[in-house]
Each structure stands twice: as structure tokens, then as C-alpha cells.
Write a protein that holds these residues in place. Structure first.
Motif, PDB file in Angstrom:
ATOM      1  N   ASP A 142       1.273  32.969   4.477  1.00  0.00           N
ATOM      2  CA  ASP A 142       0.859  33.622   5.627  1.00  0.00           C
ATOM      3  C   ASP A 142       1.890  33.806   6.508  1.00  0.00           C
ATOM      4  N   ALA A 143       2.187  35.209   7.250  1.00  0.00           N
ATOM      5  CA  ALA A 143       3.098  35.237   8.213  1.00  0.00           C
ATOM      6  C   ALA A 143       2.881  34.228   9.394  1.00  0.00           C
ATOM      7  N   ASP A 144       1.682  34.038   9.714  1.00  0.00           N
ATOM      8  CA  ASP A 144       1.398  32.976  10.883  1.00  0.00           C
ATOM      9  C   ASP A 144       1.861  31.682  10.690  1.00  0.00           C
ATOM     10  N   ASP A 145       1.872  31.362   9.545  1.00  0.00           N
ATOM     11  CA  ASP A 145       2.349  30.025   9.080  1.00  0.00           C
ATOM     12  C   ASP A 145       3.943  30.056   9.361  1.00  0.00           C
ATOM     13  N   ILE A 146       4.671  31.065   9.335  1.00  0.00           N
ATOM     14  CA  ILE A 146       5.815  30.853   9.299  1.00  0.00           C
ATOM     15  C   ILE A 146       6.160  30.813  10.822  1.00  0.00           C
ATOM     16  N   ALA A 147       5.487  31.804  11.657  1.00  0.00           N
ATOM     17  CA  ALA A 147       5.501  31.523  13.064  1.00  0.00           C
ATOM     18  C   ALA A 147       5.147  30.134  13.704  1.00  0.00           C
ATOM     19  N   SER A 148       3.901  29.366  12.911  1.00  0.00           N
ATOM     20  CA  SER A 148       3.796  27.892  13.423  1.00  0.00           C
ATOM     21  C   SER A 148       5.005  26.984  12.996  1.00  0.00           C
ATOM     22  N   LEU A 149       5.509  27.254  11.937  1.00  0.00           N
ATOM     23  CA  LEU A 149       6.572  26.467  11.608  1.00  0.00           C
ATOM     24  C   LEU A 149       7.858  26.476  12.672  1.00  0.00           C
ATOM     25  N   VAL A 150       8.286  27.685  13.213  1.00  0.00           N
ATOM     26  CA  VAL A 150       9.252  27.888  13.864  1.00  0.00           C
ATOM     27  C   VAL A 150       8.776  27.446  15.168  1.00  0.00           C
ATOM     28  N   PHE A 151       7.677  27.652  15.626  1.00  0.00           N
ATOM     29  CA  PHE A 151       7.111  27.380  16.902  1.00  0.00           C
ATOM     30  C   PHE A 151       7.072  25.660  17.303  1.00  0.00           C
ATOM     31  N   ASN A 152       6.632  24.982  15.879  1.00  0.00           N
ATOM     32  CA  ASN A 152       6.671  23.614  15.798  1.00  0.00           C
ATOM     33  C   ASN A 152       8.125  23.076  15.959  1.00  0.00           C
ATOM     34  N   ALA A 153       8.968  23.499  15.448  1.00  0.00           N
ATOM     35  CA  ALA A 153      10.116  23.335  15.019  1.00  0.00           C
ATOM     36  C   ALA A 153      11.067  23.412  16.564  1.00  0.00           C
ATOM     37  N   TYR A 154      10.716  24.345  17.247  1.00  0.00           N
ATOM     38  CA  TYR A 154      11.171  24.522  18.751  1.00  0.00           C
ATOM     39  C   TYR A 154      10.588  23.441  19.460  1.00  0.00           C
ATOM     40  N   SER A 155       9.345  23.178  19.283  1.00  0.00           N
ATOM     41  CA  SER A 155       8.545  22.286  20.189  1.00  0.00           C
ATOM     42  C   SER A 155       9.083  20.732  20.071  1.00  0.00           C
TER      43      SER A 155
END
Ligand code: NAP
Length: 235
Positions: free
Chosen positions: A203-216
Motif C-alpha cells: 500500500d502506498a500509504d505504508d511507504i509514506a509511513s515508513l518514510v515519515f517514521n524514519a524521519y521522526s
């Protein structure tokens, strides 16, 4: 003060999912794509999600050096500090290296690699000046291993991963983090013609979560590589 993210190719797919995630989390955003209508509609949705952030959008073909230069210049005029750069814009033309049409490699190198190279070079001076930043390169599993019909796409993604590794080392002492994101098949427009259920994809939203979590994560931590696949394996 609000932070700012810049995303290339964010009117749909993975780029748009990342845009939504960061806007939900109160980031100002600059985004581009070639299609005016889809860009307008993406901006409208982002504004509906959070009307408190600044949204800057520009029609830009990132494979064209002059257009990309203008976009990066306008972004740097609009925002003092760029906190996150997502090199996302990319195209996939299936084919085989030894018999694909003339010019296919050039097209994918211009869009998938040179845009990320040029965008990074344009934004890094701002990150250096502000003593921090995070660059995410949306590469692909196809940059780690060859796939049938992956032809020049694989070449462009192997090269992008190489660029990310070089930047990681170059920027290590400038507090600028670099992450190569390597997804398997993600359910986006690129796969519309394929007769497989949505559940077979990431799911594209999972990529978004992975990126956001890495950033955080905390300042002292960097995520260098994100490798993510559909649970049932590659397609
Ligand atoms: P997508 O749904 O086709 O979206 C691509 C986005 O980039 C659109 O907003 C598109 O808008 C924009 N774009 C494409 N070429 C552009 C150009 N020359 N200049 C400016 N914008 C451009 O694609 P996606 O599946 O989300 O893929 C995004 C990235 O993830 C790509 O780099 C791709 O290689 C990578 N990736 C995708 C998958 C997957 O399975 N989907 C897997 C691994 C990696 P316009 O067409 O209007 O320009």
C-alpha cells in the motif's frame, strides 16, 4: 516553526501518499508533476487535509534540466529552510536492455536519475546552510536485483542507489541524512493494467509511513536503507 518538505512527482502514487502524510503532520510542502489537472487536484486534497500549511506547486517536467532548475529556484525563493527532500518522480518503461527501443535508457536516466541528482545538488546547499536535512531517494527493489523486462529501469535504479550511497558518505558530517527506499510492487497507477488484486501489492500509504517514521527518529539515528516487499513476495 513549520518544517518544509519538497517532493518531485507528487500528484499521485507514492509521492502523493508521502505528501499527504507530511501535510497531516503539519509540514509546508512544495510539489511538482507534469500534468496540470492532477497536480491541481492533489493540491486541493492536501489543502482539505490541512489548510494551515503553505503548499507550493508547479507544473514541471523533472527530466528537463531547465524546468527542474526553475522549480528548485522557485522553491528556494519560497521557503527559507528545506528539511526533507523526496526524490520520487520516476517512470517505468518495460523492456530488455538488448532489444528495447532506442532512447528508452536515456528517458529513464533523465527522469529517474538525473532529476534526483540535480534536485539534490540544488537543495543540499540550503540544508548545509541550515545544518540539517533528510533526503529520501525512492529507488526500487529493481535497483538491487534484475527482473525480467526490467531493462533500463533497473539500470536507472541501480544508479540511483549508488548516488544515495555516495551522498550518505559525503553529507555525514553536515547532519544531512540520506536514505534509499527500495520498494517492491506498490499499488499505484503504474500497475493499473495488471490483473492482480490490490492485496497482492504494498500500500502506498505504508511507504509514506515508513518514510515519515524514519524521519521522526532521534537526531543521532539515520535509516540508510528501506527494503520493503509485498507480503506474498515480488510480482
Ligand atoms: P505514479 O503513480 O505513476 O506517479 C508518478 C508521479 O510522478 C506522478 O505524480 C507523475 O505525474 C510524476 N512524474 C512522472 N514523471 C515525471 C516527470 N518527468 N516530471 C515530473 N513529475 C513526473 O508512480 P509511482 O508508482 O508512485 O512511482 C513513484 C516512484 O516510485 C518512481 O520513482 C518509481 O520508480 C518508484 N517505485 C514504484 C514502485 C511501484 O510498484 N509503484 C515500486 C518501486 C519503486 P505526471 O505524470 O503528471 O508528471
Amino acid at each position: 516553526m513549520k518544517k518544509t518538505i519538497v517532493i518531485t512527482g507528487a500528484s499521485k502514487g507514492i509521492g502523493f501518499a508521502i505528501a499527504k502524510k507530511f501535510v497531516e503532520n503539519n509540514f509546508n510542502i512544495a510539489l511538482c508533476s507534469r500534468g496540470e489537472n492532477s497536480l491541481e487536484s492533489a493540491v486541493k486534497t492536501l489543502f482539505e487535509i490541512n489548510s494551515d500549511v503553505v503548499i507550493y506547486s508547479e507544473v514541471c517536467d523533472v527530466s528537463k534540466k531547465e524546468e527542474l532548475e526553475l522549480f528548485s529556484k522557485n522553491v528556494l525563493t519560497k521557503f527559507n529552510t528545506i528539511d526533507v527532500l523526496i526524490n520520487n518522480a520516476g517512470v517505468f518503461f518495460p523492456g530488455e536492455v538488448h532489444n528495447e527501443e532506442e532512447g528508452v535508457l536515456e528517458q529513464m536516466i533523465e527522469t529517474n536519475l538525473y532529476s534526483a541528482y540535480r534536485m539534490s545538488r540544488a537543495i543540499i546547499p540550503n540544508m548545509k546552510k541550515n545544518k540539517g536535512g533528510y533526503i529520501f531517494n525512492i529507488a526500487s527493489i529493481a535497483g538491487l536485483q534484475a527482473y525480467p523486462n526490467g531493462g533500463s529501469y533497473g539500470i536507472s535504479k541501480f544508479a540511483m542507489i549508488g548516488m544515495g550511497k555516495a551522498l550518505r558518505q559525503e553529507l555525514i558530517n553536515f547532519n544531512i541524512k540520506v536514505c534509499n527506499v527500495m520498494p517492491g510492487a506498490v499499488f499505484t497507477a503504474s500497475w493499473e493494467a495488471v490483473d492482480l488484486p490490490k492485496e497482492r501489492f504494498i500500500d502506498a500509504d505504508d511507504i509514506a509511513s515508513l518514510v515519515f517514521n524514519a524521519y521522526s527518529l532521534s537526531d543521532s539515528t539515520v535509516v540508510e536503507d528501506i527494503i520493503v516487499r509485498p507480503q506474498l513476495g515480488d510480482i
